[in-house]
Design an enzyme around this catalytic site. Structure first.
Site: not given
Length: 313
Positions: A94, A164
């Protein structure tokens, strides 16, 4: 100790075979052994014991201290993991290409203890805010892996953490329209430096790819660099935090790619987050019609009160 034992023997006699210090009665007895083999052998044996004893005592003391040294090292490693730096493993794609699956990153855990909060553009590790990892496979580490991860010498395989990039902080308005660009407080971000090649900054789907959100204070809005392969804030807006991550759930900022060694490097904040006007949240609020009306009404109210006071006089 060996030097002391050897230096205690004089070894220097006068011209007539008498010691230089006649009053030392013990000296002749010690040195008068030229004709006596037994005395010489006894002296050698005594000297040998004196030379061997320090070595054996040093060996014994080392093995006694070794468990203490190991204990101190483990405590220091645990303190470093808890308060300073911790290693984390990247489990997915990701964050490509910034981070690859299997990379190891070092996370700064010290600055949050001094009140530092996440800033736009930083790559952060945070605890799962509300079951974002549902359906993900669970790790099954062995006893050694569990112990090493507990003291911080190996990335944890059991903690439910995510990594993230911070896009918006408290007070920011973040928006994705069409394929992009992504905007923060009305400013477009140039994300070519870190968004995965071939991805668009925004996704055109009905599951969260199109959005306009205002980040509450004490929260952050996060997105993966592999935009079309990241289940981030966009796709968790139905949870109790509406896709936001509470600041107190942030473990720390990832600062270094530590492994593999050929990928070693720092993780700086991209230049696009330094552009002018990105922090002008207060100015944007004053520029709204309601704020302009309020600012314009204040002088009128003050003028009216002065006129009324003069009439009363």
């Amino acid at each position: 100790m060996g030097d002391v034992a050897v230096g205690a023997r004089s070894g220097h006699e006068g011209p007539e075979g008498q010691p230089e210090r006649p009053d030392d009665a013990a000296a002749p007895a010690v040195e008068d052994g030229s004709g006596s083999g037994s005395g010489s052998e006894g002296g050698d044996a005594s000297t040998g014991r004196a030379e061997r004893n320090p070595k054996s005592s040093k060996q014994r003391s080392f093995w006694k201290e070794l468990p203490i040294l190991i204990g101190i090292a483990l405590v220091l490693a645990l303190l470093i993991k808890t308060f300073l730096v911790q290693a984390f493993s990247i489990p997915s794609d990701s964050m490509q290409n910034t981070l690859q699956q299997g990379d190891r990153v070092l996370v700064d855990k010290l600055t949050p203890w001094f009140g530092s909060e996440p800033e736009r553009g930083e790559v952060v590790v945070f605890h799962d805010p509300d079951n974002w990892l549902a359906g993900e496979p669970t790790a099954n580490p062995n006893a050694l892996q569990t112990f090493l991860s507990w003291i911080g010498l190996m990335p944890s395989a059991e903690e439910k953490d995510l990594i993230k990039r911070v896009i918006g902080v408290g007070g920011d308005t973040v928006q994705c329209k069409g394929t992009g660009p992504l905007t923060v407080n009305g400013k477009a971000l140039n994300e070519d430096a870190y968004v995965y090649a071939g991805n668009t900054p925004c996704s055109q789907d009905e599951d969260g790819g199109q959005f306009k959100v205002k980040v509450p204070e004490g929260m952050i809005w996060v997105m993966g660099d592999h935009r079309q392969n990241s289940r981030d804030s966009r796709y968790n807006q139905a949870d109790k935090h509406h896709g936001m991550v509470p600041v107190n759930e942030v473990v720390g900022r990832a600062i270094v790619k530590a492994w593999p060694i050929n990928r070693w490097g720092t993780l700086p904040v991209p230049d696009t987050f330094d552009q002018s006007g990105l922090n002008d949240k207060a100015a944007a609020a004053v520029g709204s019609p309601g704020a302009v009306a309020l600012v314009g009404a204040v002088p009128l109210v003050l003028l009216r009160r002065r006129r009324k006071a003069s009439q009363d006089d």
